[in-house]
Scaffold this active site. Structure first.
Site, PDB file in Angstrom:
ATOM      1  N   ALA A 161       0.812  -1.211   0.000  1.00 48.38           N
ATOM      2  CA  ALA A 161       0.000   0.000   0.000  1.00 48.38           C
ATOM      3  C   ALA A 161       0.848   1.265   0.000  1.00 48.38           C
ATOM      4  O   ALA A 161       0.320   2.352  -0.161  1.00 48.38           O
ATOM      5  CB  ALA A 161      -0.927   0.019   1.223  1.00 48.38           C
ATOM      6  N   CYS A 162       2.143   1.128   0.180  1.00 50.71           N
ATOM      7  CA  CYS A 162       2.991   2.308   0.365  1.00 50.71           C
ATOM      8  C   CYS A 162       4.177   2.275  -0.577  1.00 50.71           C
ATOM      9  O   CYS A 162       4.966   1.340  -0.543  1.00 50.71           O
ATOM     10  CB  CYS A 162       3.485   2.384   1.811  1.00 50.71           C
ATOM     11  SG  CYS A 162       4.598   3.775   2.103  1.00 50.71           S
ATOM     12  N   GLY A 163       4.296   3.299  -1.410  1.00 47.75           N
ATOM     13  CA  GLY A 163       5.425   3.369  -2.312  1.00 47.75           C
ATOM     14  C   GLY A 163       6.587   4.165  -1.767  1.00 47.75           C
ATOM     15  O   GLY A 163       7.637   4.238  -2.388  1.00 47.75           O
TER      16      GLY A 163
END
Length: 277
Positions: free
Chosen positions: A117-119
């Site tokens: 969910a997190c880049g």
């Protein structure tokens, strides 16, 4: 697609007319989410959660977005075992950099697990968030007909095979101004899907991606705008909303950012002059 999905027995509950409850048992197909350890020259660089498949594209795109690659692909990439003597699970890739790589960027290694969910999880400092791009998208001469632009979400959806099977992945597609699909990738992480598209272009020697549109199935966040900018893509279109940071970065770079593209309408947040009505 064997490693991209798995089957699981579930209990399916549905409420019908008159609040009648129907229960059944069936098999459901899930999108696989597994860690990928990315090594550079044998040293750990990052670990990200992803859907297996197109992993070399993912690594190439990820290294470009981290400022490690130039415009050339890694000199080599290979799957390897986590430790000597261990079985190769195909969840570790070791990349050898080419001559145009920015070796100094390796000092900013995250050395943490980034979720799907997190880049940007694990970025060591605020100064490391924004990456300098080799390409100037502000002067890109891209022009796209409004009807073509509005058709891209449906064209993307029509080719989402993994989503058809699981309903649990994001997609990113690279299109020409005529609506031709050049590359589509799916993943549980929306930033991974974009990295896989960009990595495909890196490995095909297509950078900069001038005259193209990146269509994504979710929202437009800061990191997606940055990934587009670093690849020289002049337009990013999203099915959902952009964030303030995404709009500000797109505005500063001269990148066209569109949101809420739903087939009958679209919001143009920056550089609307590229859309021909």
């Amino acid at each position: 697609m064997s490693r991209m999905t798995m089957r699981r027995r579930i209990e399916r509950v549905r409420v019908g007319a008159g609040d009648e409850i129907a229960t059944s048992r069936r098999e459901d197909r899930l999108a696989v989410e597994e860690p990928l350890e990315i090594r550079v020259g044998g040293e750990q660089f990052a670990v990200t959660m992803r859907t297996p498949g197109d992993d070399f594209d993912l690594v190439a795109g990820f290294l470009l977005s981290e400022g490690v690659l130039g415009i050339g692909a890694p000199a080599a990439m290979r799957f390897c075992a986590g430790e000597p003597g261990q079985e190769n699970t195909y969840n570790v890739i070791d990349a050898t950099l080419g001559p145009d790589a920015a070796a100094d960027a390796l000092r900013d290694t995250r050395r943490v697990l980034a979720t799907s969910a997190c880049g940007l999880c694990g970025i060591p400092s605020l100064d490391a968030v924004t990456k300098a791009s080799r390409f100037d998208v502000a002067d890109d001469p891209l022009r796209i007909d409004l009807g073509v632009l509005l058709s891209l979400p449906d064209r993307l959806r029509d080719r989402q095979r993994l989503f058809d099977d699981t309903g649990g992945v994001h997609a990113a597609g690279l299109f020409t101004a005529d609506g031709e699909l050049l590359c589509l990738r799916e993943d549980v992480g929306r930033h991974n899907a974009v990295d896989k598209v960009v990595g495909w272009a890196v490995r095909e020697g297509r950078l900069p991606l001038s005259g193209t549109v990146l269509q994504v199935s979710g929202r437009a966040s800061f990191e997606l705008v940055q990934k587009a900018r670093l690849a020289g893509i002049p337009m990013l279109a999203a099915v959902s909303a952009p964030s303030t940071a995404a709009v500000e970065q797109a505005d500063a770079a001269g990148l066209t950012l569109a949101g809420f593209s739903r087939g009958t309408g679209i919001n143009l947040y920056t550089r609307p002059d590229r859309v021909v009505r």
